[in-house]
Design an enzyme around this catalytic site. Structure first.
Site, PDB file in Angstrom:
ATOM      1  N   ASP A  92       7.868   2.633  -1.014  1.00 18.14           N
ATOM      2  CA  ASP A  92       8.963   2.007   0.640  1.00 18.14           C
ATOM      3  C   ASP A  92       8.472   3.754   1.081  1.00 18.14           C
ATOM      4  O   ASP A  92       7.241   4.560   1.453  1.00 18.14           O
ATOM      5  CB  ASP A  92       9.581   1.535   0.573  1.00 18.14           C
ATOM      6  CG  ASP A  92      10.047   0.657   1.542  1.00 18.14           C
ATOM      7  OD1 ASP A  92       9.386   0.058   2.336  1.00 18.14           O
ATOM      8  OD2 ASP A  92      11.304   1.596   2.620  1.00 18.14           O
ATOM      9  N   GLU A 116       3.978  -0.501  -3.728  1.00 18.94           N
ATOM     10  CA  GLU A 116       3.880  -1.158  -2.488  1.00 18.94           C
ATOM     11  C   GLU A 116       4.250  -0.405  -1.695  1.00 18.94           C
ATOM     12  O   GLU A 116       5.262   0.538  -1.168  1.00 18.94           O
ATOM     13  CB  GLU A 116       5.705  -2.227  -2.372  1.00 18.94           C
ATOM     14  CG  GLU A 116       5.265  -3.815  -2.404  1.00 18.94           C
ATOM     15  CD  GLU A 116       4.325  -3.870  -1.265  1.00 18.94           C
ATOM     16  OE1 GLU A 116       5.140  -3.844  -0.158  1.00 18.94           O
ATOM     17  OE2 GLU A 116       3.544  -4.417  -1.165  1.00 18.94           O
ATOM     18  N   HIS A 258       8.312  -7.554  -1.663  1.00 22.66           N
ATOM     19  CA  HIS A 258       8.424  -5.532  -1.341  1.00 22.66           C
ATOM     20  C   HIS A 258       9.216  -5.369  -2.504  1.00 22.66           C
ATOM     21  O   HIS A 258       8.618  -3.837  -2.887  1.00 22.66           O
ATOM     22  CB  HIS A 258       8.757  -5.547  -0.167  1.00 22.66           C
ATOM     23  CG  HIS A 258       8.595  -4.369   0.784  1.00 22.66           C
ATOM     24  ND1 HIS A 258       7.739  -3.895   0.634  1.00 22.66           N
ATOM     25  CD2 HIS A 258       9.759  -3.311   1.356  1.00 22.66           C
ATOM     26  CE1 HIS A 258       8.154  -2.455   0.623  1.00 22.66           C
ATOM     27  NE2 HIS A 258       9.457  -1.894   0.702  1.00 22.66           N
TER      28      HIS A 258
END
Length: 284
Positions: A92, A116, A258
């Site tokens: 992220d 992710e 996610h």
């Protein structure tokens, strides 16, 4: 100038041999997300999961919380602890900071494990429909302020929607604890504005494009932990990563959206350890 490194919260674990260091950066809110991965990767190594400035248990100074601010504090953190020969584990928002750090400090990074992550500049059209609708709204004033700072939508809604399993009450409380007030959620509200989409912000887009080009040529070892359907990394992005990045090991980890650290921390930890061991063997 790297600026002052204020108090930055960390989770840490150390094995008997601490020559190999792993630094874990993730979603902006809290290094708490790494709590079940640290026990795996800290065996025989020093593992550090750091709260970015303004997040988790780190201080919340009166700054803009821009991409450059976070990168500056991370550089200062690494220097202050004297961390050398680092393996980055990133996801992220932490991926934008980690990839940038590796690009700008290649000599100090042993390898990169990611999931992710923002591997190249992102476009709204590539996001899942709900994310494609939500992101432009939270990037627009006053809607972003009202939804994130006032309404706490990231922790009250998106954290749950982007995790497969149902989080326990104590886990939800741990994520919410650092952000009890509207003011305390300023850093959380700022980071969606900093992630470049469709070329904006221009400066941040340039930085991400720069490290993306570097990732396509560097022989630095890489581990790609692939989850499906994903959010930042969908099927097409995964195929591009596997085709475009050299010296990469891909592990298909199965289902995940996610916040994959919450869904399969043991698998993530085990695969990182296995990859690290294989990478060490090749060097020898």
């Amino acid at each position: 100038s790297k600026g002052k490194v204020e108090e930055m919260g960390i989770l840490a674990g150390a094995g008997r041999t601490c020559s190999r260091r792993r630094v874990l950066w993730s979603w902006a809110a809290s290094c708490y997300i790494w709590r079940n991965i640290i026990p795996h990767v800290s065996k025989g190594s020093r593992a550090i999961a750091v709260d970015l400035i303004g997040m988790g248990k780190s201080d919340k100074p009166d700054i803009g919380y821009h991409y450059d601010d976070h990168s500056r504090y991370v550089e200062g953190f690494v220097e202050a602890l004297g961390l050398k020969d680092i393996t980055l584990v990133i996801q992220d928002w932490g991926s934008l900071i980690g990839f940038r750090y590796a690009h700008e400090h290649e000599a100090n990074v042993r390898g990169i494990a990611f999931m992710e992550a923002s591997v190249r500049p992102l476009n709204f059209k590539d996001m899942p429909l709900d994310t494609r609708i939500m992101l432009p709204v939270v990037r627009t004033f006053p809607f972003g302020y009202l939804l994130i700072q006032v309404g706490n939508i990231f922790l009250s809604k998106l954290l749950h929607e982007m995790t497969l399993r149902k989080l326990a009450k104590e886990e939800i409380a741990a994520y919410n604890a650092p952000f009890p007030t509207i003011k305390s959620r300023k850093p959380v509200a700022q980071f969606p504005l900093e992630v470049p989409f469709d070329g904006k912000p221009v400066k941040n887009h340039s930085t991400v494009a720069g490290y993306s080009e570097w990732l396509k040529v560097t022989q630095m070892p890489k581990l790609f932990l692939k989850f499906s359907p994903g959010v930042l990394i969908n099927k097409d992005m995964a195929a591009w990563i596997e085709k475009s990045l050299p010296n990469i090991t891909t592990v298909d980890c199965g289902a995940g959206k996610h916040f994959v650290q919450e869904d399969d921390p043991d698998l993530i930890g085990q695969e990182i350890v296995a990859w690290m061991s294989a990478t060490q063997s090749k060097k020898k």
